[in-house]
Design a protein around this motif. Sequence first.
Motif, PDB file in Angstrom:
ATOM      1  N   ILE A 172      52.971  50.491  36.783  1.00 50.61           N
ATOM      2  CA  ILE A 172      54.014  50.691  35.771  1.00 50.61           C
ATOM      3  C   ILE A 172      53.575  50.123  34.419  1.00 50.61           C
ATOM      4  N   VAL A 173      52.952  48.950  34.444  1.00 48.78           N
ATOM      5  CA  VAL A 173      52.490  48.316  33.204  1.00 48.78           C
ATOM      6  C   VAL A 173      51.467  49.198  32.502  1.00 48.78           C
ATOM      7  N   LEU A 174      50.487  49.703  33.253  1.00 49.40           N
ATOM      8  CA  LEU A 174      49.446  50.540  32.647  1.00 49.40           C
ATOM      9  C   LEU A 174      50.011  51.840  32.104  1.00 49.40           C
ATOM     10  N   VAL A 187      41.424  44.274  41.777  1.00 44.63           N
ATOM     11  CA  VAL A 187      40.970  44.328  43.171  1.00 44.63           C
ATOM     12  C   VAL A 187      40.175  43.090  43.545  1.00 44.63           C
ATOM     13  N   GLN A 188      39.374  42.574  42.630  1.00 39.16           N
ATOM     14  CA  GLN A 188      38.496  41.454  42.958  1.00 39.16           C
ATOM     15  C   GLN A 188      39.252  40.131  43.117  1.00 39.16           C
ATOM     16  N   ASN A 189      40.454  40.060  42.543  1.00 33.74           N
ATOM     17  CA  ASN A 189      41.212  38.811  42.607  1.00 33.74           C
ATOM     18  C   ASN A 189      42.674  39.124  42.909  1.00 33.74           C
ATOM     19  N   ASP A 190      43.081  38.912  44.160  1.00 38.96           N
ATOM     20  CA  ASP A 190      44.443  39.243  44.579  1.00 38.96           C
ATOM     21  C   ASP A 190      45.499  38.384  43.889  1.00 38.96           C
ATOM     22  N   ASN A 191      45.102  37.203  43.422  1.00 37.02           N
ATOM     23  CA  ASN A 191      46.074  36.267  42.862  1.00 37.02           C
ATOM     24  C   ASN A 191      46.205  36.362  41.345  1.00 37.02           C
ATOM     25  N   ILE A 192      45.443  37.236  40.726  1.00 38.63           N
ATOM     26  CA  ILE A 192      45.460  37.306  39.271  1.00 38.63           C
ATOM     27  C   ILE A 192      46.772  37.917  38.775  1.00 38.63           C
ATOM     28  N   ASN A 193      47.235  37.407  37.653  1.00 40.58           N
ATOM     29  CA  ASN A 193      48.430  37.954  37.022  1.00 40.58           C
ATOM     30  C   ASN A 193      48.106  39.319  36.413  1.00 40.58           C
ATOM     31  N   ILE A 194      49.073  40.229  36.424  1.00 41.83           N
ATOM     32  CA  ILE A 194      48.840  41.587  35.948  1.00 41.83           C
ATOM     33  C   ILE A 194      48.436  41.600  34.471  1.00 41.83           C
ATOM     34  N   MET A 195      49.188  40.895  33.642  1.00 44.99           N
ATOM     35  CA  MET A 195      48.871  40.868  32.218  1.00 44.99           C
ATOM     36  C   MET A 195      47.549  40.155  31.957  1.00 44.99           C
ATOM     37  N   LEU A 252      41.905  40.308  30.302  1.00 43.31           N
ATOM     38  CA  LEU A 252      40.500  40.084  30.635  1.00 43.31           C
ATOM     39  C   LEU A 252      39.697  41.379  30.546  1.00 43.31           C
ATOM     40  N   SER A 253      40.321  42.480  30.939  1.00 41.18           N
ATOM     41  CA  SER A 253      39.646  43.774  30.856  1.00 41.18           C
ATOM     42  C   SER A 253      39.232  44.078  29.421  1.00 41.18           C
ATOM     43  N   LYS A 254      40.129  43.834  28.483  1.00 43.01           N
ATOM     44  CA  LYS A 254      39.816  44.099  27.075  1.00 43.01           C
ATOM     45  C   LYS A 254      38.733  43.158  26.560  1.00 43.01           C
ATOM     46  N   LYS A 255      38.765  41.903  27.018  1.00 40.38           N
ATOM     47  CA  LYS A 255      37.762  40.934  26.572  1.00 40.38           C
ATOM     48  C   LYS A 255      36.360  41.310  27.058  1.00 40.38           C
ATOM     49  N   VAL A 256      36.277  41.687  28.325  1.00 40.25           N
ATOM     50  CA  VAL A 256      34.969  42.053  28.882  1.00 40.25           C
ATOM     51  C   VAL A 256      34.477  43.368  28.292  1.00 40.25           C
TER      52      VAL A 256
END
Length: 270
Positions: free
Chosen positions: A112-114, A185-193, A198-202
Amino acid sequence: MLPNSKTVKKEAKGLLAGKWPLAISAVMIFVFFAFFMAIIYSLLYPLFPSGIPFVVLTVLTVFFSVALGFPLLLGVLRVFRCILCDTDTDLYTVFYYYSSVRHLTKVTQFCIVLISKFALIALLLFLPSIIIEVLASGKLPFFMESGMPIWFSNLWVFGTFLRGIAVAVLIYIILRHYLCMYIFVQNDNINIMEAVLLSKKVAKYSITGFVGLFFSLLGWILLSLLAVPIVFTAPYVIMCYVVHCTAAIDNYNRKIKATTPFADEIEFDL
């Protein structure tokens, strides 16, 4: 430094060696789901040929395709990540995000966020061209009474130009989020935002490499459109994506550490 496309593809082939049956099976589950939804839609379409019933049918089909297909897609990606990490996995991993209410709820929120973010950005980007094209059409009420200025009819050229810019900007913004699913997928505990941020930073350091990889795989992607070759092409393309994402994150971590030993950036645990 990021590996080039040739290195990524070579590593992807090596990782798939001996794992092709699992990779193909995982991909085919998603493909069968897509075919199933298409068949359901084609069977119901004659019963709702037009009007509001057709709109309702289309909306419901898209909704269930996304709601059920997105967790399945992430499950497929999880299988390929397990192959990359050489961890024990099986075909049931594809259904990992259906295994609990917590996982399914989080994936739904992520989806939903995406979608809402891209939809809002698209609306804002295309709004100027839509307004200009409406003006150029001359169908507004006040034009009916006083007449439309002749030069207004040429505004469609400017509207087309703005729409082209909007498409380019939207594609760039979407590309900046290309790592979102892998990070999730790589981190089940990561917050959605947090995953989005992090995606934008990388991507700031790796988006050029990803675009290059995409064009180097374009032939395989187009071959997949023939349906039958997708059994072999899709696992290869997905594995290349996973290898590239891992390299991009590792490259980002090295840059952060090189900048300062006390960097407050969030690092990845790979």
